[in-house]
Design an enzyme around this catalytic site. Structure first.
Site, PDB file in Angstrom:
ATOM      1  N   SER A 262       0.850  -1.194   0.000  1.00  0.00           N
ATOM      2  CA  SER A 262       0.000   0.000   0.000  1.00  0.00           C
ATOM      3  C   SER A 262       0.885   1.243   0.000  1.00  0.00           C
ATOM      4  O   SER A 262       2.052   1.171   0.389  1.00  0.00           O
ATOM      5  CB  SER A 262      -0.860   0.012   1.272  1.00  0.00           C
ATOM      6  OG  SER A 262      -1.562   1.223   1.407  1.00  0.00           O
TER       7      SER A 262
ATOM      8  N   TYR B 218      -2.771  -0.266  10.738  1.00  0.00           N
ATOM      9  CA  TYR B 218      -2.832  -0.704   9.330  1.00  0.00           C
ATOM     10  C   TYR B 218      -1.519  -0.386   8.623  1.00  0.00           C
ATOM     11  O   TYR B 218      -0.939  -1.254   7.943  1.00  0.00           O
ATOM     12  CB  TYR B 218      -3.999  -0.023   8.619  1.00  0.00           C
ATOM     13  CG  TYR B 218      -4.085  -0.369   7.144  1.00  0.00           C
ATOM     14  CD1 TYR B 218      -4.490  -1.636   6.727  1.00  0.00           C
ATOM     15  CD2 TYR B 218      -3.722   0.561   6.166  1.00  0.00           C
ATOM     16  CE1 TYR B 218      -4.552  -1.960   5.376  1.00  0.00           C
ATOM     17  CE2 TYR B 218      -3.782   0.245   4.808  1.00  0.00           C
ATOM     18  CZ  TYR B 218      -4.198  -1.010   4.427  1.00  0.00           C
ATOM     19  OH  TYR B 218      -4.251  -1.338   3.082  1.00  0.00           O
TER      20      TYR B 218
HETATM   21  P1  NDP Z   1     -11.351  -5.944  -0.464  1.00  0.00           P
HETATM   22  O1  NDP Z   1     -11.914  -5.820   0.911  1.00  0.00           O
HETATM   23  O2  NDP Z   1     -12.248  -5.717  -1.618  1.00  0.00           O
HETATM   24  O3  NDP Z   1     -10.644  -7.356  -0.646  1.00  0.00           O
HETATM   25  C1  NDP Z   1      -9.933  -7.964   0.389  1.00  0.00           C
HETATM   26  C2  NDP Z   1      -9.773  -9.422   0.062  1.00  0.00           C
HETATM   27  O4  NDP Z   1      -9.033 -10.060   1.125  1.00  0.00           O
HETATM   28  C3  NDP Z   1     -11.102 -10.157  -0.046  1.00  0.00           C
HETATM   29  O5  NDP Z   1     -11.078 -10.988  -1.183  1.00  0.00           O
HETATM   30  C4  NDP Z   1     -11.163 -10.985   1.213  1.00  0.00           C
HETATM   31  O6  NDP Z   1     -11.832 -12.215   0.955  1.00  0.00           O
HETATM   32  C5  NDP Z   1      -9.687 -11.251   1.458  1.00  0.00           C
HETATM   33  N1  NDP Z   1      -9.424 -11.664   2.830  1.00  0.00           N
HETATM   34  C6  NDP Z   1      -9.622 -10.986   3.973  1.00  0.00           C
HETATM   35  N2  NDP Z   1      -9.306 -11.754   5.032  1.00  0.00           N
HETATM   36  C7  NDP Z   1      -8.876 -12.942   4.525  1.00  0.00           C
HETATM   37  C8  NDP Z   1      -8.418 -14.147   5.102  1.00  0.00           C
HETATM   38  N3  NDP Z   1      -8.322 -14.311   6.431  1.00  0.00           N
HETATM   39  N4  NDP Z   1      -8.070 -15.168   4.286  1.00  0.00           N
HETATM   40  C9  NDP Z   1      -8.175 -15.039   2.941  1.00  0.00           C
HETATM   41  N5  NDP Z   1      -8.600 -13.917   2.329  1.00  0.00           N
HETATM   42  C10 NDP Z   1      -8.955 -12.882   3.124  1.00  0.00           C
HETATM   43  O7  NDP Z   1     -10.128  -4.937  -0.497  1.00  0.00           O
HETATM   44  P2  NDP Z   1      -8.983  -4.618  -1.584  1.00  0.00           P
HETATM   45  O8  NDP Z   1      -9.206  -5.343  -2.828  1.00  0.00           O
HETATM   46  O9  NDP Z   1      -8.855  -3.164  -1.636  1.00  0.00           O
HETATM   47  O10 NDP Z   1      -7.706  -5.184  -0.807  1.00  0.00           O
HETATM   48  C11 NDP Z   1      -6.731  -6.029  -1.396  1.00  0.00           C
HETATM   49  C12 NDP Z   1      -5.368  -5.630  -0.884  1.00  0.00           C
HETATM   50  O11 NDP Z   1      -5.047  -4.334  -1.383  1.00  0.00           O
HETATM   51  C13 NDP Z   1      -5.268  -5.551   0.633  1.00  0.00           C
HETATM   52  O12 NDP Z   1      -4.040  -6.137   1.051  1.00  0.00           O
HETATM   53  C14 NDP Z   1      -5.267  -4.062   0.909  1.00  0.00           C
HETATM   54  O13 NDP Z   1      -4.618  -3.730   2.104  1.00  0.00           O
HETATM   55  C15 NDP Z   1      -4.531  -3.555  -0.320  1.00  0.00           C
HETATM   56  N6  NDP Z   1      -4.734  -2.140  -0.620  1.00  0.00           N
HETATM   57  C16 NDP Z   1      -5.963  -1.668  -1.009  1.00  0.00           C
HETATM   58  C17 NDP Z   1      -6.149  -0.326  -1.248  1.00  0.00           C
HETATM   59  C18 NDP Z   1      -7.476   0.244  -1.643  1.00  0.00           C
HETATM   60  O14 NDP Z   1      -7.641   1.464  -1.651  1.00  0.00           O
HETATM   61  N7  NDP Z   1      -8.445  -0.570  -1.997  1.00  0.00           N
HETATM   62  C19 NDP Z   1      -5.033   0.628  -1.150  1.00  0.00           C
HETATM   63  C20 NDP Z   1      -3.781   0.023  -0.758  1.00  0.00           C
HETATM   64  C21 NDP Z   1      -3.659  -1.308  -0.513  1.00  0.00           C
HETATM   65  P3  NDP Z   1     -12.805 -13.008   1.971  1.00  0.00           P
HETATM   66  O15 NDP Z   1     -13.425 -11.998   2.884  1.00  0.00           O
HETATM   67  O16 NDP Z   1     -13.773 -13.670   1.042  1.00  0.00           O
HETATM   68  O17 NDP Z   1     -11.905 -13.997   2.652  1.00  0.00           O
END
Ligand code: NDP
Length: 255
Positions: free
Chosen positions: A153, A166
């Site tokens: 991030s 975070y």
């Molecule tokens: P979302 O919330 O849309 O996606 C997060 C994903 O992580 C989901 O598919 C969720 O799936 C999965 N997840 C959460 N907990 C678990 C777990 N215990 N095991 C397996 N999968 C898990 O958010 P983003 O797409 O934005 O996030 C993706 C990455 O990008 C993250 O690491 C986030 O920190 C990073 N990021 C995002 C930004 C943004 O603005 N969107 C900016 C900077 C970084 P499920 O709940 O089905 O398990």
């Protein structure tokens, strides 16, 4: 079955594992790579979402010789991550790329004392990443090749109020991935992709009302997750001697 699949996939097709593929960035990465002819193994806890994604992408993936396979995965469970990798290797013969994308972001000020949420961020964003490295590295070593991609991030480079924990997990993700790069043999490539504000469900994990309100303003100029998928695709498509180490992608309006 494996032979038939190999015949159908184009040259340069890889077996790519993506964590957190049920929404947002992970979903976009998985869909783009499958439509690009790669064999994608898509992991997350919400398997209904993964199955729907597999159905939506089946046509484009098949036309390109690729596939998208939904697999139940909780990255906080080390055994689950081991099975995710070993199962993919059994089915596809190898694991070329691991995209460690799963993450949660329940932002809050430290004095809110939402300690269980701090633990959750550490468990998913840091332990989940370590479990992923622990599962992928031995396979990369045996194969003599591999590519590890961490979705960190812009929060891996700067701290903001409500983001102390975070950002700490993202600084950790950056440091762990950079350490992996430095320690790795040249046959293993290591990439950190650091997004700015991207449209996704990430802010949905915020329970603190003040942090949630601040996020609504902060996230007003979010860009589509496809922009991050394009960055991952770029890193993967480089020739083996080229290691793209970090890509920062943020909205042009984010300062
Ligand atoms: P979302 O919330 O849309 O996606 C997060 C994903 O992580 C989901 O598919 C969720 O799936 C999965 N997840 C959460 N907990 C678990 C777990 N215990 N095991 C397996 N999968 C898990 O958010 P983003 O797409 O934005 O996030 C993706 C990455 O990008 C993250 O690491 C986030 O920190 C990073 N990021 C995002 C930004 C943004 O603005 N969107 C900016 C900077 C970084 P499920 O709940 O089905 O398990």
């Amino acid at each position: 079955m494996t032979t038939q699949h190999a015949e159908q996939t184009p040259a340069g097709a890889k077996t790519v594992l993506v964590t957190g593929a049920s929404s947002g960035i992970g979903e976009a990465v998985a869909a783009r790579l499958a439509a690009g002819g790669h064999r994608v193994v898509a992991g997350a806890r919400r398997t209904d979402r993964l199955k729907a994604l597999a159905e939506r992408t089946a046509g484009a993936a098949a036309r390109a010789g690729g596939s998208l396979e939904p697999v139940a995965l909780d990255v906080t469970d080390r055994a689950d991550v081991e099975d995710f990798v070993s199962g993919a290797r059994e089915r596809h013969g190898r694991v070329d790329v691991f995209v460690a994308n799963a993450g949660v972001m329940p932002l809050s000020r430290l004095d809110s004392l939402l300690v269980a949420e701090w633990d959750r961020m550490i468990d998913v964003n840091v332990r989940g990443l370590l479990h992923s490295i622990a599962a992928a590295l031995p396979v990369f070593g045996e194969q003599g090749s591999g590519h590890f991609v961490t979705v960190a991030s812009v929060g891996a480079h700067e701290v903001v109020p409500t983001g102390a924990v975070y950002c700490a997990t993202k600084y950790a993700a950056w440091a762990i991935t950079e350490g992996l790069r430095q320690e790795s043999d040249p046959s293993v490539r290591v990439t950190t992709v650091s997004p700015g504000v991207v449209t996704s469900e990430l802010a949905g994990t915020i329970t603190d009302p003040g942090a949630a309100e601040a996020m609504r303003t902060y996230r007003a100029h979010a860009i589509a997750p496809g922009a991050i998928a394009a960055a991952v695709s770029y890193a993967l498509s480089q020739p083996p001697e080229v290691d793209v180490n970090e890509i920062v992608v943020r909205p042009a309006r984010q300062r």
